[in-house]
Design an enzyme around this catalytic site. Structure first.
Site, mmCIF file in Angstrom:
data_model
loop_
_atom_site.group_PDB
_atom_site.id
_atom_site.type_symbol
_atom_site.label_atom_id
_atom_site.label_comp_id
_atom_site.label_asym_id
_atom_site.label_seq_id
_atom_site.Cartn_x
_atom_site.Cartn_y
_atom_site.Cartn_z
ATOM 1 C CB SER A 275 -0.876 0.116 1.279
ATOM 2 O OG SER A 275 -1.500 1.417 1.475
ATOM 3 C CG HIS B 139 -3.941 -1.483 -1.574
ATOM 4 N ND1 HIS B 139 -5.263 -2.151 -2.014
ATOM 5 C CD2 HIS B 139 -4.398 -0.559 -0.501
ATOM 6 C CE1 HIS B 139 -6.078 -1.548 -1.224
ATOM 7 N NE2 HIS B 139 -5.786 -0.842 -0.212
ATOM 8 C CG ASP C 75 -4.985 2.637 1.040
ATOM 9 O OD1 ASP C 75 -6.033 1.898 0.695
ATOM 10 O OD2 ASP C 75 -4.107 2.188 1.645
ATOM 11 C CG MET D 164 -8.069 7.618 2.663
ATOM 12 S SD MET D 164 -7.108 7.463 4.152
ATOM 13 C CE MET D 164 -6.486 5.873 4.187
ATOM 14 C CG HIS E 286 -9.407 0.476 -0.459
ATOM 15 N ND1 HIS E 286 -8.820 0.152 0.810
ATOM 16 C CD2 HIS E 286 -10.771 0.628 -0.300
ATOM 17 C CE1 HIS E 286 -9.655 0.251 1.744
ATOM 18 N NE2 HIS E 286 -10.956 0.397 1.066
ATOM 19 C CG MET F 81 -11.507 3.560 2.173
ATOM 20 S SD MET F 81 -9.631 3.425 2.908
ATOM 21 C CE MET F 81 -8.637 3.634 1.723
ATOM 22 C CG MET G 8 -11.766 -1.969 5.078
ATOM 23 S SD MET G 8 -10.151 -1.520 4.477
ATOM 24 C CE MET G 8 -9.372 -0.889 5.990
ATOM 25 N N GLY H 119 -8.824 4.411 7.092
ATOM 26 C CA GLY H 119 -8.451 5.836 7.371
ATOM 27 C C GLY H 119 -7.010 5.907 7.736
ATOM 28 C CG ASP I 103 -6.420 -2.588 3.086
ATOM 29 O OD1 ASP I 103 -5.337 -2.429 3.780
ATOM 30 O OD2 ASP I 103 -7.281 -1.637 2.225
HETATM 31 C C1 DX5 Z 1 -6.192 1.809 5.542
HETATM 32 C C2 DX5 Z 1 -6.057 1.375 4.303
HETATM 33 C C3 DX5 Z 1 -4.721 0.436 4.281
HETATM 34 C C4 DX5 Z 1 -3.440 0.848 4.911
HETATM 35 C C5 DX5 Z 1 -2.899 -0.421 5.459
HETATM 36 O O1 DX5 Z 1 -7.687 2.561 5.654
HETATM 37 O O2 DX5 Z 1 -6.989 0.839 3.492
HETATM 38 O O3 DX5 Z 1 -4.417 0.158 2.787
HETATM 39 O O4 DX5 Z 1 -2.395 1.426 3.924
HETATM 40 O O5 DX5 Z 1 -1.772 0.014 6.405
HETATM 41 P P1 DX5 Z 1 -1.062 -1.118 7.181
HETATM 42 O O6 DX5 Z 1 -0.595 -2.001 6.283
HETATM 43 O O7 DX5 Z 1 -0.054 -0.198 7.757
HETATM 44 O O8 DX5 Z 1 -2.317 -1.564 8.213
HETATM 45 ZN ZN ZN Z 2 -6.575 0.139 1.392
#
Ligand code: DX5
Ligand code: ZN
Length: 210
Positions: free
Chosen positions: A6, A29, A31, A33, A62, A64, A133, A138, A171
């Site tokens: 990620s 990946h 993310d 947000m 992803h 969010m 999740m 977040g 994730d």
């Molecule tokens: C959190 C994200 C994850 C995050 C995971 O909301 O969706 O993809 O980057 O990070 P780690 O592996 O540090 O938990």
């Molecule tokens: Zn993610």
């Protein structure tokens, strides 16, 4: 096992270099947000577009964000290969699935820790991946929630009868220990941010997950 580093935990000041450290991973990946669906703001399509020329890896995006349908075309246009939206953000689920398919990307649906598998069961035949999740979405660096394993098992059972090609993505809080629980429960893809990038040797961390 597919490992999807990620980029949330990568160095955004030198993103292309950071990503080069994990070039052996099949997927990356991404993310997204919005500070609304989740209490944090990360990146938008402009970063996907900037990253695209630097890698041929699958960009697993992803979302969010609230109202994902408004932004999905921009992400696919920018280079996202797979789009995962949250079931909690969408009313017209078949409409969003159709939109992603029409744009030529693979379709994923994600559930937050408090959302039951039953909320997405009926969509399983029509999608390519479910993203479980295993932390509250977040932020990176949180601890894996153990009850996620039960959800993975539940989805794993459902796919036997509903969609043999479904990928189960996990994730949040993935490390060399929690990865094993996920694998045993039936996961196919592990998303890991801090475990891989907060290290002097991201490649070795990826190998240890595999
Ligand atoms: C959190 C994200 C994850 C995050 C995971 O909301 O969706 O993809 O980057 O990070 P780690 O592996 O540090 O938990
Ligand atoms: Zn993610």
């Amino acid at each position: 096992m597919i490992i999807a580093p990620s980029i949330l935990s990568a160095d955004f000041g030198k993103l292309a270099e950071s990503v080069a450290l994990v070039k052996d991973a099949k997927w990356l990946h991404v993310d997204v947000m919005d500070g609304h669906f989740v209490p944090n703001i990360s990146i938008g399509p402009i970063v996907v577009k900037g990253l695209r020329p630097y890698t041929t890896q699958v960009l697993d995006t992803h979302l969010m964000i609230s109202e994902p349908g408004k932004y999905i075309p921009q992400f696919v246009e920018a280079g996202s290969d797979r789009i995962t939206f949250h079931i909690e953000t969408v009313e017209d689920v078949p409409g969003i699935i159709k939109m992603i398919r029409k744009l030529g990307a693979k379709v994923g649906i994600s559930i937050k820790p408090a959302t039951p598998v039953s909320d997405i069961a009926k969509w399983i035949p029509f999608i390519d991946q479910v993203l479980v999740m295993s932390v509250e979405p977040g932020f990176g660096g949180q601890e894996f929630m153990m009850n996620s394993s039960l959800k993975i098992m539940e989805i794993s059972e459902l796919r036997e009868s509903l969609n043999k090609d479904l990928l189960i993505v996990v994730d949040g809080g993935i490390n060399n220990i929690t990865a094993k629980f996920c694998k045993e429960a039936g996961a196919d893809v592990l998303v890991a941010g801090s475990y891989i990038f907060n290290s002097d040797n991201p490649k070795q961390k990826m190998d240890s997950l595999r």
